[in-house]
Design a protein around this motif. Structure first.
Motif, PDB file in Angstrom:
ATOM      1  N   ARG A  82       0.594   6.439   7.233  1.00  0.00           N
ATOM      2  CA  ARG A  82       1.603   7.434   7.595  1.00  0.00           C
ATOM      3  C   ARG A  82       2.966   6.808   7.391  1.00  0.00           C
ATOM      4  N   LEU A  83       3.742   7.411   6.522  1.00  0.00           N
ATOM      5  CA  LEU A  83       5.067   6.881   6.212  1.00  0.00           C
ATOM      6  C   LEU A  83       6.124   7.685   6.946  1.00  0.00           C
ATOM      7  N   GLY A  84       6.990   6.991   7.672  1.00  0.00           N
ATOM      8  CA  GLY A  84       8.091   7.656   8.352  1.00  0.00           C
ATOM      9  C   GLY A  84       9.222   7.946   7.379  1.00  0.00           C
ATOM     10  N   ALA A  85      10.150   8.791   7.796  1.00  0.00           N
ATOM     11  CA  ALA A  85      11.261   9.189   6.930  1.00  0.00           C
ATOM     12  C   ALA A  85      12.087   7.979   6.492  1.00  0.00           C
ATOM     13  N   GLY A  86      12.374   7.072   7.405  1.00  0.00           N
ATOM     14  CA  GLY A  86      13.152   5.883   7.052  1.00  0.00           C
ATOM     15  C   GLY A  86      12.445   5.035   6.009  1.00  0.00           C
ATOM     16  N   THR A  87      11.151   4.888   6.165  1.00  0.00           N
ATOM     17  CA  THR A  87      10.355   4.102   5.215  1.00  0.00           C
ATOM     18  C   THR A  87      10.346   4.761   3.846  1.00  0.00           C
ATOM     19  N   ILE A  88      10.098   6.056   3.808  1.00  0.00           N
ATOM     20  CA  ILE A  88       9.970   6.747   2.530  1.00  0.00           C
ATOM     21  C   ILE A  88      11.295   6.737   1.772  1.00  0.00           C
ATOM     22  N   TYR A  89      12.397   6.998   2.463  1.00  0.00           N
ATOM     23  CA  TYR A  89      13.676   7.053   1.751  1.00  0.00           C
ATOM     24  C   TYR A  89      14.189   5.677   1.377  1.00  0.00           C
ATOM     25  N   GLY A  90      13.851   4.658   2.147  1.00  0.00           N
ATOM     26  CA  GLY A  90      14.175   3.285   1.745  1.00  0.00           C
ATOM     27  C   GLY A  90      13.391   2.888   0.508  1.00  0.00           C
ATOM     28  N   ALA A  91      12.113   3.258   0.465  1.00  0.00           N
ATOM     29  CA  ALA A  91      11.273   2.961  -0.697  1.00  0.00           C
ATOM     30  C   ALA A  91      11.759   3.726  -1.918  1.00  0.00           C
ATOM     31  N   GLU A 116       0.825  -1.196   0.000  1.00  0.00           N
ATOM     32  CA  GLU A 116       0.000   0.000   0.000  1.00  0.00           C
ATOM     33  C   GLU A 116       0.869   1.260   0.000  1.00  0.00           C
ATOM     34  N   GLY A 117       1.933   1.234   0.782  1.00  0.00           N
ATOM     35  CA  GLY A 117       2.823   2.389   0.848  1.00  0.00           C
ATOM     36  C   GLY A 117       3.470   2.699  -0.489  1.00  0.00           C
ATOM     37  N   VAL A 118       3.992   1.684  -1.162  1.00  0.00           N
ATOM     38  CA  VAL A 118       4.627   1.883  -2.466  1.00  0.00           C
ATOM     39  C   VAL A 118       3.602   2.364  -3.485  1.00  0.00           C
ATOM     40  N   TYR A 119       2.415   1.807  -3.464  1.00  0.00           N
ATOM     41  CA  TYR A 119       1.353   2.229  -4.375  1.00  0.00           C
ATOM     42  C   TYR A 119       1.076   3.730  -4.195  1.00  0.00           C
ATOM     43  N   TYR A 120       0.920   4.159  -2.951  1.00  0.00           N
ATOM     44  CA  TYR A 120       0.650   5.568  -2.685  1.00  0.00           C
ATOM     45  C   TYR A 120       1.843   6.458  -3.062  1.00  0.00           C
ATOM     46  N   ILE A 121       3.053   5.993  -2.830  1.00  0.00           N
ATOM     47  CA  ILE A 121       4.232   6.771  -3.217  1.00  0.00           C
ATOM     48  C   ILE A 121       4.241   6.992  -4.725  1.00  0.00           C
ATOM     49  N   LEU A 122       3.993   5.927  -5.478  1.00  0.00           N
ATOM     50  CA  LEU A 122       3.967   6.063  -6.931  1.00  0.00           C
ATOM     51  C   LEU A 122       2.858   7.022  -7.372  1.00  0.00           C
ATOM     52  N   LEU A 123       1.693   6.933  -6.768  1.00  0.00           N
ATOM     53  CA  LEU A 123       0.615   7.868  -7.100  1.00  0.00           C
ATOM     54  C   LEU A 123       1.031   9.310  -6.797  1.00  0.00           C
ATOM     55  N   ALA A 124       1.676   9.503  -5.664  1.00  0.00           N
ATOM     56  CA  ALA A 124       2.102  10.842  -5.268  1.00  0.00           C
ATOM     57  C   ALA A 124       3.089  11.433  -6.270  1.00  0.00           C
ATOM     58  N   LEU A 125       3.848  10.577  -6.937  1.00  0.00           N
ATOM     59  CA  LEU A 125       4.898  11.051  -7.829  1.00  0.00           C
ATOM     60  C   LEU A 125       4.442  11.229  -9.271  1.00  0.00           C
ATOM     61  N   PHE A 126       3.139  11.246  -9.503  1.00  0.00           N
ATOM     62  CA  PHE A 126       2.655  11.660 -10.820  1.00  0.00           C
ATOM     63  C   PHE A 126       2.934  13.157 -11.000  1.00  0.00           C
ATOM     64  N   GLU A 127       3.247  13.846  -9.896  1.00  0.00           N
ATOM     65  CA  GLU A 127       3.763  15.213  -9.914  1.00  0.00           C
ATOM     66  C   GLU A 127       5.066  15.197  -9.121  1.00  0.00           C
ATOM     67  N   ALA A 128       6.022  16.008  -9.528  1.00  0.00           N
ATOM     68  CA  ALA A 128       7.325  16.046  -8.846  1.00  0.00           C
ATOM     69  C   ALA A 128       7.144  16.463  -7.386  1.00  0.00           C
ATOM     70  N   ARG A 129       7.775  15.692  -6.492  1.00  0.00           N
ATOM     71  CA  ARG A 129       7.694  15.987  -5.058  1.00  0.00           C
ATOM     72  C   ARG A 129       8.984  15.546  -4.377  1.00  0.00           C
ATOM     73  N   HIS A 130       9.271  16.180  -3.263  1.00  0.00           N
ATOM     74  CA  HIS A 130      10.371  15.734  -2.407  1.00  0.00           C
ATOM     75  C   HIS A 130       9.796  14.777  -1.365  1.00  0.00           C
ATOM     76  N   GLY A 131      10.667  14.150  -0.604  1.00  0.00           N
ATOM     77  CA  GLY A 131      10.245  13.120   0.344  1.00  0.00           C
ATOM     78  C   GLY A 131       9.170  13.568   1.309  1.00  0.00           C
ATOM     79  N   TYR A 132       9.344  14.758   1.905  1.00  0.00           N
ATOM     80  CA  TYR A 132       8.349  15.220   2.870  1.00  0.00           C
ATOM     81  C   TYR A 132       7.009  15.488   2.189  1.00  0.00           C
ATOM     82  N   GLY A 133       7.051  16.010   0.973  1.00  0.00           N
ATOM     83  CA  GLY A 133       5.825  16.239   0.212  1.00  0.00           C
ATOM     84  C   GLY A 133       5.094  14.946  -0.090  1.00  0.00           C
ATOM     85  N   ILE A 134       5.865  13.889  -0.372  1.00  0.00           N
ATOM     86  CA  ILE A 134       5.269  12.567  -0.598  1.00  0.00           C
ATOM     87  C   ILE A 134       4.568  12.101   0.676  1.00  0.00           C
ATOM     88  N   MET A 135       5.260  12.217   1.794  1.00  0.00           N
ATOM     89  CA  MET A 135       4.693  11.781   3.076  1.00  0.00           C
ATOM     90  C   MET A 135       3.381  12.499   3.366  1.00  0.00           C
TER      91      MET A 135
END
Length: 104
Positions: free
Chosen positions: A41-50, A10-29
């Protein structure tokens, strides 16, 4: 679709959806939390690992860094992954409704 991809978390799916527009890590979260109404809710470690994994798979790419926060965007291959996942999820949903006679 002929190409098959592994099911997404679910987290990866949402990350990919979020990146249909350019975003930085915090914006994705922030957007993932907003899209999921606070349920995901994705933590910093999770988002940057993904992000690292998604970059390796070439599903996203980093945009030029001009000294500000690095931004990412989905690639054409990443869009195909999302399209495949939507079809997979639709099949799961349709089968669930069919078997339960829509009593879900």
């Amino acid at each position: 679709m002929t190409q098959e991809y592994p099911p997404l978390t679910e987290g990866v799916y949402y990350i990919l959806l979020a990146l249909f527009e350019a975003r930085h890590g915090y914006g994705i979260m922030q957007l993932v939390e907003e899209m999921s109404k606070g349920r995901v809710r994705l933590g910093a470690g999770t988002i940057y690992g993904a992000i690292k994994t998604l970059l390796e798979r070439q599903w996203i790419e980093a945009l030029d860094d001009d000294g500000r926060k690095k931004e990412y965007i989905i690639t054409e291959n990443g869009k195909k992954v999302v399209e495949y996942e939507i079809l997979r999820l639709r099949e799961l949903f349709d089968n669930g409704i069919r078997i339960t006679n829509g009593k879900a």
